[in-house]
Design a protein around this motif. Structure first.
Motif, PDB file in Angstrom:
ATOM      1  N   ARG A   1       4.066   4.605  10.641  1.00  0.00           N
ATOM      2  CA  ARG A   1       3.781   3.175  10.492  1.00  0.00           C
ATOM      3  C   ARG A   1       2.518   2.801  11.260  1.00  0.00           C
ATOM      4  NH1 ARG A   1       6.547  -1.365   9.152  1.00  0.00           N
ATOM      5  NH2 ARG A   1       5.181  -3.172   9.255  1.00  0.00           N
ATOM      6  N   GLU A   2       2.387   3.344  12.458  1.00  0.00           N
ATOM      7  CA  GLU A   2       1.200   3.068  13.261  1.00  0.00           C
ATOM      8  C   GLU A   2      -0.060   3.557  12.543  1.00  0.00           C
ATOM      9  OE1 GLU A   2      -0.202   3.859  17.860  1.00  0.00           O
ATOM     10  OE2 GLU A   2       1.890   4.235  17.320  1.00  0.00           O
ATOM     11  N   ILE A   3       0.027   4.705  11.913  1.00  0.00           N
ATOM     12  CA  ILE A   3      -1.091   5.248  11.134  1.00  0.00           C
ATOM     13  C   ILE A   3      -1.395   4.334   9.947  1.00  0.00           C
ATOM     14  CG2 ILE A   3      -1.771   7.134   9.587  1.00  0.00           C
ATOM     15  CD1 ILE A   3      -0.150   8.998  11.553  1.00  0.00           C
ATOM     16  N   CYS A   4      -0.369   3.937   9.220  1.00  0.00           N
ATOM     17  CA  CYS A   4      -0.554   3.056   8.053  1.00  0.00           C
ATOM     18  C   CYS A   4      -1.211   1.741   8.462  1.00  0.00           C
ATOM     19  CB  CYS A   4       0.784   2.787   7.365  1.00  0.00           C
ATOM     20  SG  CYS A   4       1.555   4.237   6.624  1.00  0.00           S
TER      21      CYS A   4
ATOM     22  N   LEU B   1       3.113  -0.458   2.023  1.00  0.00           N
ATOM     23  CA  LEU B   1       1.914  -1.289   2.181  1.00  0.00           C
ATOM     24  C   LEU B   1       0.657  -0.517   1.801  1.00  0.00           C
ATOM     25  CD1 LEU B   1       2.742  -3.165   5.517  1.00  0.00           C
ATOM     26  CD2 LEU B   1       2.691  -4.146   3.207  1.00  0.00           C
ATOM     27  N   LEU B   2       0.575   0.748   2.194  1.00  0.00           N
ATOM     28  CA  LEU B   2      -0.577   1.560   1.796  1.00  0.00           C
ATOM     29  C   LEU B   2      -0.684   1.637   0.287  1.00  0.00           C
ATOM     30  CD1 LEU B   2      -0.762   4.726   4.101  1.00  0.00           C
ATOM     31  CD2 LEU B   2      -2.168   2.673   4.187  1.00  0.00           C
ATOM     32  N   GLN B   3       0.442   1.959  -0.358  1.00  0.00           N
ATOM     33  CA  GLN B   3       0.441   2.109  -1.804  1.00  0.00           C
ATOM     34  C   GLN B   3       0.059   0.800  -2.505  1.00  0.00           C
ATOM     35  OE1 GLN B   3       4.472   3.549  -1.916  1.00  0.00           O
ATOM     36  NE2 GLN B   3       3.801   5.636  -2.340  1.00  0.00           N
TER      37      GLN B   3
ATOM     38  N   GLY C   1      -3.741   0.433  -2.674  1.00  0.00           N
ATOM     39  CA  GLY C   1      -4.552   1.442  -3.337  1.00  0.00           C
ATOM     40  C   GLY C   1      -4.728   2.756  -2.608  1.00  0.00           C
ATOM     41  N   ILE C   2      -3.948   2.998  -1.579  1.00  0.00           N
ATOM     42  CA  ILE C   2      -4.008   4.278  -0.874  1.00  0.00           C
ATOM     43  C   ILE C   2      -2.768   5.084  -1.268  1.00  0.00           C
ATOM     44  CG2 ILE C   2      -4.052   5.445   1.369  1.00  0.00           C
ATOM     45  CD1 ILE C   2      -5.405   2.904   2.486  1.00  0.00           C
ATOM     46  N   ALA C   3      -2.998   6.221  -1.909  1.00  0.00           N
ATOM     47  CA  ALA C   3      -1.900   7.085  -2.336  1.00  0.00           C
ATOM     48  C   ALA C   3      -1.299   7.795  -1.127  1.00  0.00           C
ATOM     49  CB  ALA C   3      -2.403   8.112  -3.350  1.00  0.00           C
ATOM     50  N   VAL C   4      -0.046   8.188  -1.258  1.00  0.00           N
ATOM     51  CA  VAL C   4       0.656   8.917  -0.202  1.00  0.00           C
ATOM     52  C   VAL C   4       1.251  10.179  -0.802  1.00  0.00           C
ATOM     53  CG1 VAL C   4       2.523   8.831   1.503  1.00  0.00           C
ATOM     54  CG2 VAL C   4       1.162   6.773   1.044  1.00  0.00           C
ATOM     55  N   ALA C   5       1.146  11.272  -0.069  1.00  0.00           N
ATOM     56  CA  ALA C   5       1.703  12.551  -0.495  1.00  0.00           C
ATOM     57  C   ALA C   5       2.490  13.167   0.652  1.00  0.00           C
ATOM     58  CB  ALA C   5       0.585  13.505  -0.919  1.00  0.00           C
ATOM     59  N   LEU C   6       3.495  13.943   0.302  1.00  0.00           N
ATOM     60  CA  LEU C   6       4.270  14.704   1.286  1.00  0.00           C
ATOM     61  C   LEU C   6       4.030  16.181   1.020  1.00  0.00           C
ATOM     62  CD1 LEU C   6       7.682  12.793   1.135  1.00  0.00           C
ATOM     63  CD2 LEU C   6       5.688  12.321   2.586  1.00  0.00           C
TER      64      LEU C   6
ATOM     65  N   ALA D   1      -3.028   1.135  11.058  1.00  0.00           N
ATOM     66  CA  ALA D   1      -4.398   1.388  11.496  1.00  0.00           C
ATOM     67  C   ALA D   1      -5.332   1.576  10.305  1.00  0.00           C
ATOM     68  CB  ALA D   1      -4.438   2.612  12.413  1.00  0.00           C
ATOM     69  N   LEU D   2      -4.890   2.327   9.298  1.00  0.00           N
ATOM     70  CA  LEU D   2      -5.721   2.518   8.103  1.00  0.00           C
ATOM     71  C   LEU D   2      -5.993   1.189   7.416  1.00  0.00           C
ATOM     72  CD1 LEU D   2      -4.138   5.764   6.599  1.00  0.00           C
ATOM     73  CD2 LEU D   2      -6.405   5.540   7.641  1.00  0.00           C
ATOM     74  N   LEU D   3      -4.949   0.389   7.256  1.00  0.00           N
ATOM     75  CA  LEU D   3      -5.111  -0.920   6.609  1.00  0.00           C
ATOM     76  C   LEU D   3      -6.026  -1.822   7.432  1.00  0.00           C
ATOM     77  CD1 LEU D   3      -1.440  -1.348   5.445  1.00  0.00           C
ATOM     78  CD2 LEU D   3      -3.436  -1.105   3.940  1.00  0.00           C
ATOM     79  N   ASN D   4      -5.905  -1.782   8.736  1.00  0.00           N
ATOM     80  CA  ASN D   4      -6.756  -2.579   9.611  1.00  0.00           C
ATOM     81  C   ASN D   4      -8.211  -2.138   9.486  1.00  0.00           C
ATOM     82  OD1 ASN D   4      -8.226  -3.262  12.136  1.00  0.00           O
ATOM     83  ND2 ASN D   4      -6.289  -4.270  12.625  1.00  0.00           N
ATOM     84  N   CYS D   5      -8.449  -0.842   9.572  1.00  0.00           N
ATOM     85  CA  CYS D   5      -9.824  -0.325   9.508  1.00  0.00           C
ATOM     86  C   CYS D   5     -10.474  -0.576   8.153  1.00  0.00           C
ATOM     87  CB  CYS D   5      -9.840   1.170   9.826  1.00  0.00           C
ATOM     88  SG  CYS D   5      -9.493   1.523  11.556  1.00  0.00           S
TER      89      CYS D   5
END
Length: 180
Positions: free
Chosen positions: A155-158, A52-54, A57-62, A160-164
């Motif tokens: 998931r909770e972080i994702c 959902l983040l991706q 438009g929010i990139a994800v890195a490990l 929250a970011l999408l909500n904010c």
């Protein structure tokens, strides 16, 4: 969902979520089979949150201190292209990634759970940890999800970011309409 105003402001700027793996995307337990093969357990809730983040438009890195083919396999399954393995110097790795992506640290959320993550947690625009991390790591985080690492914390972080960022309703709509 309600979040502290200062946290919400930081979350609005995030364009990259960088995650430690062991203890964040997993519960931190290492499993070794009799043939020496290592296995890891990943939470499916975290995976959809990352997707959902991706999609928004929010990139994800490990960024992980260990080298593991399981991490590469999970990253590939989730479409994560920014993977740094075998690095204990998480902040150095994060800075290099920011340079590559032309992002400032202010546009980064970083989540880690132990001492090698501390400098990156402190330097990121939004420093995150998990609730099962040691106290001396959590105290430097801007926010800590209620779920533990490997059990839906990401998931909770994702979510929250999408909500904010005002994107949650757009994410939810296709699922409410049966098109998700």
């Amino acid at each position: 969902m309600t979040y502290p105003d200062d946290w919400r402001d930081k979350a609005r700027r995030v364009r990259l979520l960088a995650l430690d793996v062991d203890g964040v995307l997993t519960d931190g337990t290492l499993h070794f089979q009799s043939d020496g093969q290592e296995t890891k357990s990943f939470n499916i809730l975290d995976g959809l949150g990352i997707k959902l983040l991706q999609q928004n438009g929010i990139a994800v890195a490990l960024i992980t201190g260990r080298e593991s083919p399981m991490v590469s396999r999970r990253a590939e399954a989730l479409g994560i292209v920014h993977i740094v393995q075998g690095r204990e110097d998480k902040l150095v790795a994060l800075n290099a990634l920011c340079t590559q992506l032309e992002l400032s640290l202010e546009a980064v959320a970083y989540c880690g759970d132990d001492l090698p993550d501390l400098a990156a947690i402190r330097a990121a625009g939004l420093g995150l940890s998990v609730n099962n991390a040691p106290d001396y790591v959590r105290e430097y985080a801007d926010w800590i999800p209620t779920r533990p690492g490997g059990q839906g914390a990401v998931r909770e972080i994702c979510d929250a970011l999408l909500n904010c960022q005002g994107r949650w309703d757009t994410c939810l709509a296709p699922y409410l309409e049966g098109q998700g």
